[in-house]
Design a protein around this motif. Structure first.
Motif, PDB file in Angstrom:
ATOM      1  N   LYS A   1       0.645  -1.343   0.033  1.00 32.79           N
ATOM      2  CA  LYS A   1       0.107  -0.035  -0.041  1.00 32.79           C
ATOM      3  C   LYS A   1       1.032   1.280  -0.124  1.00 32.79           C
ATOM      4  O   LYS A   1       0.512   2.349   0.318  1.00 32.79           O
ATOM      5  CB  LYS A   1      -0.960   0.185   1.187  1.00 32.79           C
ATOM      6  N   LYS A   2       2.170   1.292  -0.371  1.00 32.12           N
ATOM      7  CA  LYS A   2       3.024   2.424  -0.498  1.00 32.12           C
ATOM      8  C   LYS A   2       3.653   2.515  -1.742  1.00 32.12           C
ATOM      9  O   LYS A   2       3.877   1.230  -2.453  1.00 32.12           O
ATOM     10  CB  LYS A   2       3.997   2.269   0.571  1.00 32.12           C
ATOM     11  N   LYS A   3       4.100   3.699  -2.293  1.00 30.26           N
ATOM     12  CA  LYS A   3       4.462   3.816  -3.743  1.00 30.26           C
ATOM     13  C   LYS A   3       5.909   3.302  -3.659  1.00 30.26           C
ATOM     14  O   LYS A   3       6.784   3.948  -2.845  1.00 30.26           O
ATOM     15  CB  LYS A   3       4.125   5.370  -3.857  1.00 30.26           C
ATOM     16  N   ILE A   4       6.279   2.807  -4.729  1.00 32.08           N
ATOM     17  CA  ILE A   4       7.741   2.408  -5.051  1.00 32.08           C
ATOM     18  C   ILE A   4       8.071   3.078  -6.461  1.00 32.08           C
ATOM     19  O   ILE A   4       9.457   3.356  -6.669  1.00 32.08           O
ATOM     20  CB  ILE A   4       8.100   0.994  -4.959  1.00 32.08           C
ATOM     21  N   CYS A   5       7.228   3.388  -7.132  1.00 27.23           N
ATOM     22  CA  CYS A   5       7.529   3.924  -8.526  1.00 27.23           C
ATOM     23  C   CYS A   5       6.455   4.885  -8.973  1.00 27.23           C
ATOM     24  O   CYS A   5       5.429   4.643  -8.829  1.00 27.23           O
ATOM     25  CB  CYS A   5       7.548   2.647  -9.327  1.00 27.23           C
ATOM     26  N   GLY A   6       6.936   5.842  -9.581  1.00 25.29           N
ATOM     27  CA  GLY A   6       6.219   6.968 -10.198  1.00 25.29           C
ATOM     28  C   GLY A   6       6.527   7.166 -11.844  1.00 25.29           C
ATOM     29  O   GLY A   6       7.643   6.769 -12.116  1.00 25.29           O
ATOM     30  N   ILE A   7       5.534   7.471 -12.512  1.00 25.87           N
ATOM     31  CA  ILE A   7       5.572   7.560 -13.945  1.00 25.87           C
ATOM     32  C   ILE A   7       5.428   8.929 -14.332  1.00 25.87           C
ATOM     33  O   ILE A   7       4.189   9.138 -14.181  1.00 25.87           O
ATOM     34  CB  ILE A   7       5.111   6.554 -14.605  1.00 25.87           C
ATOM     35  N   LEU A   8       6.027   9.711 -15.265  1.00 28.45           N
ATOM     36  CA  LEU A   8       5.584  10.980 -15.872  1.00 28.45           C
ATOM     37  C   LEU A   8       5.595  10.883 -17.552  1.00 28.45           C
ATOM     38  O   LEU A   8       6.840  10.841 -17.826  1.00 28.45           O
ATOM     39  CB  LEU A   8       6.170  12.162 -15.160  1.00 28.45           C
ATOM     40  N   THR A   9       4.770  10.994 -17.909  1.00 29.87           N
ATOM     41  CA  THR A   9       4.731  11.288 -19.660  1.00 29.87           C
ATOM     42  C   THR A   9       4.428  12.562 -20.283  1.00 29.87           C
ATOM     43  O   THR A   9       3.450  13.206 -19.760  1.00 29.87           O
ATOM     44  CB  THR A   9       3.632  10.040 -20.065  1.00 29.87           C
ATOM     45  N   GLU A  10       5.308  13.069 -21.032  1.00 29.81           N
ATOM     46  CA  GLU A  10       5.079  14.399 -21.645  1.00 29.81           C
ATOM     47  C   GLU A  10       5.478  14.192 -23.219  1.00 29.81           C
ATOM     48  O   GLU A  10       5.868  13.125 -23.533  1.00 29.81           O
ATOM     49  CB  GLU A  10       6.020  15.270 -21.114  1.00 29.81           C
ATOM     50  N   MET A  11       4.664  14.926 -24.061  1.00 30.11           N
ATOM     51  CA  MET A  11       4.917  14.981 -25.352  1.00 30.11           C
ATOM     52  C   MET A  11       5.034  15.970 -26.131  1.00 30.11           C
ATOM     53  O   MET A  11       4.671  17.292 -25.649  1.00 30.11           O
ATOM     54  CB  MET A  11       3.806  14.034 -26.025  1.00 30.11           C
ATOM     55  N   SER A  12       5.714  16.052 -27.362  1.00 32.00           N
ATOM     56  CA  SER A  12       5.719  17.190 -28.030  1.00 32.00           C
ATOM     57  C   SER A  12       4.966  17.076 -29.468  1.00 32.00           C
ATOM     58  O   SER A  12       4.948  15.752 -30.139  1.00 32.00           O
ATOM     59  CB  SER A  12       7.101  17.654 -28.612  1.00 32.00           C
ATOM     60  N   THR A  13       4.071  17.772 -29.767  1.00 33.54           N
ATOM     61  CA  THR A  13       3.039  17.657 -30.846  1.00 33.54           C
ATOM     62  C   THR A  13       3.252  18.716 -31.849  1.00 33.54           C
ATOM     63  O   THR A  13       3.568  19.890 -31.524  1.00 33.54           O
ATOM     64  CB  THR A  13       1.632  17.403 -30.285  1.00 33.54           C
ATOM     65  N   GLU A  14       2.668  18.362 -32.930  1.00 27.59           N
ATOM     66  CA  GLU A  14       2.347  19.432 -34.191  1.00 27.59           C
ATOM     67  C   GLU A  14       1.341  19.228 -34.853  1.00 27.59           C
ATOM     68  O   GLU A  14       1.072  18.154 -35.696  1.00 27.59           O
ATOM     69  CB  GLU A  14       3.719  19.486 -34.898  1.00 27.59           C
ATOM     70  N   ILE A  15       0.298  19.950 -34.820  1.00 31.48           N
ATOM     71  CA  ILE A  15      -1.082  19.866 -35.279  1.00 31.48           C
ATOM     72  C   ILE A  15      -1.509  18.248 -34.559  1.00 31.48           C
ATOM     73  O   ILE A  15      -1.877  18.482 -33.726  1.00 31.48           O
ATOM     74  CB  ILE A  15      -1.128  20.109 -36.745  1.00 31.48           C
ATOM     75  N   GLN A  16      -1.728  17.490 -35.826  1.00 36.53           N
ATOM     76  CA  GLN A  16      -2.344  16.317 -35.385  1.00 36.53           C
ATOM     77  C   GLN A  16      -1.200  15.187 -35.292  1.00 36.53           C
ATOM     78  O   GLN A  16      -1.530  13.852 -35.023  1.00 36.53           O
ATOM     79  CB  GLN A  16      -3.455  15.802 -36.478  1.00 36.53           C
ATOM     80  N   ASP A  17      -0.057  15.509 -35.193  1.00 30.42           N
ATOM     81  CA  ASP A  17       1.259  14.636 -35.218  1.00 30.42           C
ATOM     82  C   ASP A  17       2.000  14.614 -34.017  1.00 30.42           C
ATOM     83  O   ASP A  17       2.036  15.703 -33.387  1.00 30.42           O
ATOM     84  CB  ASP A  17       1.953  14.728 -36.555  1.00 30.42           C
ATOM     85  N   ILE A  18       2.584  13.466 -33.609  1.00 23.72           N
ATOM     86  CA  ILE A  18       3.448  13.504 -32.370  1.00 23.72           C
ATOM     87  C   ILE A  18       4.723  13.401 -32.699  1.00 23.72           C
ATOM     88  O   ILE A  18       5.314  12.960 -33.760  1.00 23.72           O
ATOM     89  CB  ILE A  18       3.298  12.184 -31.711  1.00 23.72           C
TER      90      ILE A  18
END
Length: 326
Positions: A182-199
């Protein structure tokens, strides 16, 4: 060459002659000797015996470009490594690498971060020598609206890797925290760069508490480590390789349908929130509901006390246990 020599020494587990290494890499004995000496300086215990060759007798818990590349067995995930002894944040460095056209699957790893960040910009404590701080750069051909699901793909991969590598019963707190006891061992963070409808690119950062012995008072009730839960120390490079192997397989299943249909059952089996009463925290208010797992889009399905079914999208919404973090 140094990483490949290290890989060979690990895989053989016996003496391998200097001449064999010379022939394999088409280099001189002096070049092989220099690579071996560099590995010794980094902390590897390598025995050299005349007429027998070299044998690896000890491998400490160090992370480096050569160490990680000697462990990874994937086709693309983590095959190219950018390593920092210390940096601001692996996510920041991954974004910079993305702008410089670094290849899909490039893995950025640091032994320490000075400006690690968690969800909603919270600071992430990043001590040296005991944890994993890494970010995977990806260039998926995918609609930007589907990219957040990659966070859940990584959560499943990290949980499975921890379970397989350590034997500990790691589970997932929706959408992307990995928990033990019941305790946290791992965190995850996702970020992205996009242009109009494309990644342009997506970066997914992973922080795993591996060999920490204690935590600051303000987080010790909600955070733990693999060492605290098992009493054992783990080599970080092995766990990094395990996460990359699981992620590569799970990513390809995700990309096949561009949703979580191929991973949904396995994710829900590890979901600590499933079939539980939870507290949903939205910007406009809080309420209690009963969780029944995720759908193919990674949304958490909950039923309110009034019987209304809601599909919660990760973002500005948090889900906690009724009586605490889980």
């Amino acid at each position: 060459m140094k990483a490949e020599i290290l890989r060979i020494l690990k895989e053989t587990g016996r003496y391998i002659s200097g001449q064999q290494l010379c022939d394999q890499f088409s280099v001189s004995r002096t070049a092989v000797w220099k690579a071996i000496e560099q590995l010794k300086k980094e902390g590897y215990e390598i025995e050299a015996v005349r007429n027998k060759g070299y044998r690896l007798t000890g491998s400490p818990d160090i992370i480096s470009r050569d160490e990680i590349q000697s462990m990874v067995r994937t086709k693309w995930a983590g095959r190219r490594v950018i390593y920092f002894d210390e940096t601001d944040s692996t996510n920041i460095q991954a974004r910079l690498a993305g702008e410089k056209k670094a290849a899909h699957g490039t893995l950025i790893v640091a032994d320490r971060q000075s400006a690690g960040k968690g969800r909603r910009g919270r600071s992430w404590d990043s001590p040296r020598g005991i944890c994993i701080y890494m970010t995977l750069l990806q260039r998926p051909v995918l609609s930007p609206v589907k990219a957040p699901m990659l966070t859940l793909v990584m959560a499943l991969s990290a949980a499975e890797a921890v379970r397989e590598h350590t034997g500990l019963p790691a589970r997932i707190k929706w959408p992307n925290d990995i928990v033990l006891n019941k305790k946290k061992i791992c965190g995850i963070l996702t970020e992205m760069s996009t242009e109009i409808q494309d990644i342009n690119y997506v970066v997914t950062g992973v922080g795993i508490n591996v060999n920490q012995e204690e935590f600051p008072e303000e987080i010790k009730k909600t955070a733990t480590s693999l060492f605290i839960e098992s009493g054992k120390r783990f080599r970080r490079s092995e766990l990094i390789a395990a996460v990359m192997e699981r992620y590569e397989e799970n990513y390809e299943l995700f990309m096949k349908n561009e949703n979580l249909s191929g991973l949904q059952e396995r994710y829900n089996k590890l979901l600590v929130n499933i079939d539980k009463d939870v507290r949903v925290l939205e910007p406009q208010g809080e309420y209690n509901a009963h969780s029944s797992g995720i759908n193919e889009q990674g949304e958490l399905i909950v039923v309110t006390a009034e019987g209304e079914e809601k599909h919660i999208f990760a973002g500005e919404v948090s889900v906690r246990g009724i009586y605490g973090y889980v």
